[in-house]
Design a protein around this motif. Sequence first.
Motif, PDB file in Angstrom:
ATOM      1  N   PRO A  90       0.826  -1.210   0.000  1.00 15.02           N
ATOM      2  CA  PRO A  90       0.000   0.000   0.000  1.00 15.02           C
ATOM      3  C   PRO A  90       0.858   1.256   0.000  1.00 15.02           C
ATOM      4  O   PRO A  90       1.972   1.252   0.539  1.00 15.02           O
ATOM      5  N   GLU A  91       0.345   2.313  -0.610  1.00 14.55           N
ATOM      6  CA  GLU A  91       0.980   3.627  -0.490  1.00 14.55           C
ATOM      7  C   GLU A  91      -0.009   4.604   0.132  1.00 14.55           C
ATOM      8  O   GLU A  91      -1.113   4.812  -0.386  1.00 14.55           O
ATOM      9  N   ILE A  92       0.399   5.189   1.252  1.00 12.34           N
ATOM     10  CA  ILE A  92      -0.322   6.264   1.914  1.00 12.34           C
ATOM     11  C   ILE A  92       0.609   7.471   1.912  1.00 12.34           C
ATOM     12  O   ILE A  92       1.658   7.451   2.564  1.00 12.34           O
ATOM     13  N   ASP A  93       0.269   8.506   1.166  1.00 12.45           N
ATOM     14  CA  ASP A  93       1.199   9.612   0.937  1.00 12.45           C
ATOM     15  C   ASP A  93       1.322  10.529   2.150  1.00 12.45           C
ATOM     16  O   ASP A  93       0.322  11.000   2.695  1.00 12.45           O
ATOM     17  N   ILE A  94       2.551  10.784   2.553  1.00 14.50           N
ATOM     18  CA  ILE A  94       2.896  11.809   3.547  1.00 14.50           C
ATOM     19  C   ILE A  94       4.246  12.395   3.148  1.00 14.50           C
ATOM     20  O   ILE A  94       5.049  11.692   2.535  1.00 14.50           O
ATOM     21  N   PRO A  95       4.543  13.647   3.461  1.00 13.70           N
ATOM     22  CA  PRO A  95       3.632  14.677   3.962  1.00 13.70           C
ATOM     23  C   PRO A  95       2.920  15.442   2.854  1.00 13.70           C
ATOM     24  O   PRO A  95       1.998  16.198   3.116  1.00 13.70           O
ATOM     25  N   GLN A 142      11.416  17.328   6.817  1.00 14.30           N
ATOM     26  CA  GLN A 142      10.744  16.209   6.150  1.00 14.30           C
ATOM     27  C   GLN A 142      11.495  14.909   6.423  1.00 14.30           C
ATOM     28  O   GLN A 142      10.871  13.867   6.685  1.00 14.30           O
ATOM     29  N   SER A 143      12.810  14.933   6.364  1.00 13.03           N
ATOM     30  CA  SER A 143      13.595  13.734   6.635  1.00 13.03           C
ATOM     31  C   SER A 143      13.329  13.209   8.039  1.00 13.03           C
ATOM     32  O   SER A 143      13.236  11.991   8.257  1.00 13.03           O
ATOM     33  N   ARG A 144      13.179  14.120   9.015  1.00 13.86           N
ATOM     34  CA  ARG A 144      12.896  13.690  10.376  1.00 13.86           C
ATOM     35  C   ARG A 144      11.517  13.020  10.462  1.00 13.86           C
ATOM     36  O   ARG A 144      11.342  12.013  11.164  1.00 13.86           O
ATOM     37  N   LEU A 145      10.547  13.566   9.747  1.00 10.67           N
ATOM     38  CA  LEU A 145       9.210  12.964   9.723  1.00 10.67           C
ATOM     39  C   LEU A 145       9.259  11.559   9.115  1.00 10.67           C
ATOM     40  O   LEU A 145       8.678  10.608   9.657  1.00 10.67           O
ATOM     41  N   ILE A 146       9.964  11.427   7.974  1.00 10.20           N
ATOM     42  CA  ILE A 146      10.088  10.120   7.338  1.00 10.20           C
ATOM     43  C   ILE A 146      10.835   9.163   8.266  1.00 10.20           C
ATOM     44  O   ILE A 146      10.470   7.983   8.406  1.00 10.20           O
ATOM     45  N   GLY A 154       5.107   7.317   0.206  1.00 14.05           N
ATOM     46  CA  GLY A 154       5.187   8.434  -0.737  1.00 14.05           C
ATOM     47  C   GLY A 154       6.453   9.235  -0.507  1.00 14.05           C
ATOM     48  O   GLY A 154       7.544   8.820  -0.835  1.00 14.05           O
ATOM     49  N   GLY A 155       6.302  10.442   0.089  1.00  8.27           N
ATOM     50  CA  GLY A 155       7.452  11.288   0.372  1.00  8.27           C
ATOM     51  C   GLY A 155       7.876  12.169  -0.784  1.00  8.27           C
ATOM     52  O   GLY A 155       8.870  12.895  -0.675  1.00  8.27           O
ATOM     53  N   ASP A 156       7.130  12.143  -1.887  1.00  3.53           N
ATOM     54  CA  ASP A 156       7.532  12.898  -3.075  1.00  3.53           C
ATOM     55  C   ASP A 156       6.772  14.217  -3.161  1.00  3.53           C
ATOM     56  O   ASP A 156       5.723  14.396  -2.547  1.00  3.53           O
ATOM     57  N   GLU A 157       7.335  15.114  -3.942  1.00  2.00           N
ATOM     58  CA  GLU A 157       6.666  16.349  -4.355  1.00  2.00           C
ATOM     59  C   GLU A 157       5.983  17.051  -3.180  1.00  2.00           C
ATOM     60  O   GLU A 157       4.771  17.299  -3.201  1.00  2.00           O
ATOM     61  N   CYS A 158       6.768  17.364  -2.163  1.00  2.00           N
ATOM     62  CA  CYS A 158       6.246  18.063  -0.982  1.00  2.00           C
ATOM     63  C   CYS A 158       6.789  19.485  -0.958  1.00  2.00           C
ATOM     64  O   CYS A 158       7.908  19.716  -0.468  1.00  2.00           O
ATOM     65  N   VAL A 170       0.093  20.739   2.295  1.00  2.90           N
ATOM     66  CA  VAL A 170       0.753  19.536   2.807  1.00  2.90           C
ATOM     67  C   VAL A 170       0.469  19.391   4.302  1.00  2.90           C
ATOM     68  O   VAL A 170      -0.053  20.308   4.956  1.00  2.90           O
ATOM     69  N   LEU A 171       0.809  18.255   4.848  1.00  4.21           N
ATOM     70  CA  LEU A 171       0.586  17.998   6.268  1.00  4.21           C
ATOM     71  C   LEU A 171       1.448  18.903   7.138  1.00  4.21           C
ATOM     72  O   LEU A 171       2.574  19.253   6.777  1.00  4.21           O
ATOM     73  N   ALA A 172       0.927  19.248   8.297  1.00  7.95           N
ATOM     74  CA  ALA A 172       1.722  19.985   9.285  1.00  7.95           C
ATOM     75  C   ALA A 172       2.700  19.013   9.970  1.00  7.95           C
ATOM     76  O   ALA A 172       2.335  17.877  10.254  1.00  7.95           O
TER      77      ALA A 172
END
Length: 543
Positions: free
Chosen positions: A243-248, A345-349, A314-318, A284-286
């Motif tokens: 599955p892909e669930i896109d963030i952020p 973003q890297s910390r979130l991932i 995901g992680g793309d185009e943020c 995008v997500l906070a």
Amino acid sequence: MDLIPLPSHTTTYAADHEVFSLRPETVLSAGPGTEVAARWLRDTVGAATGLPFTAGDHSAGGGVVRLAVDETVPGGPEGYRITVDPVGGVRITGAGPAGVFWGAQTLRQLLGPDAFRRAPLGAREWTLPACHLSDAPRFGWRGFMLDVARHFMPKDGVLRYLDLMAAHKLNVLHLHLTDDQGWRVQIRRHPRLTEVGAWRERTKVGLRESPLWDERPHGGYYTQDDIREIVAYAAARHITVVPEIDIPGHSQAAIAAYPELGNADVIDTAALGVLTSWGVNPNVLAPTEDVLRFYEEVFTELLELFPGTFFHIGGDECPKEQWEASPLAKDRMVALDLKDADELQSRLIGHFDRWLADRGRRLIGWDEILQGGIAEHAAVSSWRGYQGGITAARAGHDVVMCPESHVYLDWRQSDSPDEPVPISYVRTLEDVYRFEPVPAELTPEEAAHVIGTQANVWTEVLDSVRAVDYMVFPRLAAFAEVAWSALGAPEERDWPGFEARMRSHYARLDALGVEYRPPGGPLPWQRRPGVLGRPRPGSPPIR
């Protein structure tokens, strides 16, 4: 024998007219570990041929189809051998259950195109050429990404594509379930994700430049039981669903459902709806603890539905503009001692990389997850060309090669004005056939991190199964051979031989009801006159 993908080794050990005939008396002997393949043979090949494939070890004059697992078969657990004896019958031996199943898929091809139908056309003799085949895949990840977020594909369409994947020996379905334009999976703890996020008011027809709109509401989602069914159906075909669930980024559908997920200190997130157009989106997500907790709850439910190792985030185009304007995001960067929004973003991932690893899973994301530093356990889907995959492999991370320039199957197939909604550069069937997933500049140790390859189809302009069929086939057949077979360097590949084998394969696709692009160009109902795409001029070299 016109087989696709091309087997590693084929020998016809008798004159061409020597065959084994399958009869109503032919029995199916299924050894331990072959139960899944046996069930598929009875249900699928049995339906097409009208043959019962009665269980047994001996037949009175009808011969035997024997299925067996033998771990000494070379090529890993998906390797297999087939022997067709004109007198004794057929033996399919796999190094593991998956190998037996892929051997059964080859058996179906050997029977001819009518074996791909759902019911017999009438009384006939079913014969197999006397031969010996030995085969094994080049890659363990042979993927196909289906975007059901932009245009929803009902469950039956997904099940059909799993059958088409199995027929081509593809073994990973990457299911793109969320984006700005829709959320497609039920989450019990957060019901508004589907109550609100699964539906948009209208839809842009064509890409952003188009002035056309479809004013009908569009949407749909899979219940958790639908997902269980899809995953079980895939598993019965030795296919793993990722599955892909896109963030952020690519998260406006979620924000429309729960405005507190967005950057409410910068914009009025309560005014956002599910996005009706296409393109990279600034909403995008906070980067807050509350958002992390929300997605942990989402992922917890999904891990119960998808048992595979990998989970795509995901992680793309943020775009980072909202974070750079947000006092909350700035405070977060200061508190975490981060120098910029890329590191945020890297910390979130990285948070979800550790969270998934603690639960025995692995995070995979598009190659933008390299920005700001890649997470410890992460694998990379390299889509913006090869470089992201090269960088990741050299850093010791696993890679799935899926560069847009080679295997984005929504790209146009010729420069003819008749091509429907033309996107980007021309990528023909031959272009896909000459795709090489492993960059030559990698050392053998680095190349071992290329665990596979994947073809992707994005559905912004593909609003029906017929439209998806047209863009995906026949190019997915060429991709399947690249992913399975050891073909050598792109310039050395036997394109005329593949093109000749495709003449038989088109008949199989016809029997399966696939509305592929004919070699001569689109049929009248496959065109979309007046709908703008975004073609790029010329057709630059593949690499």
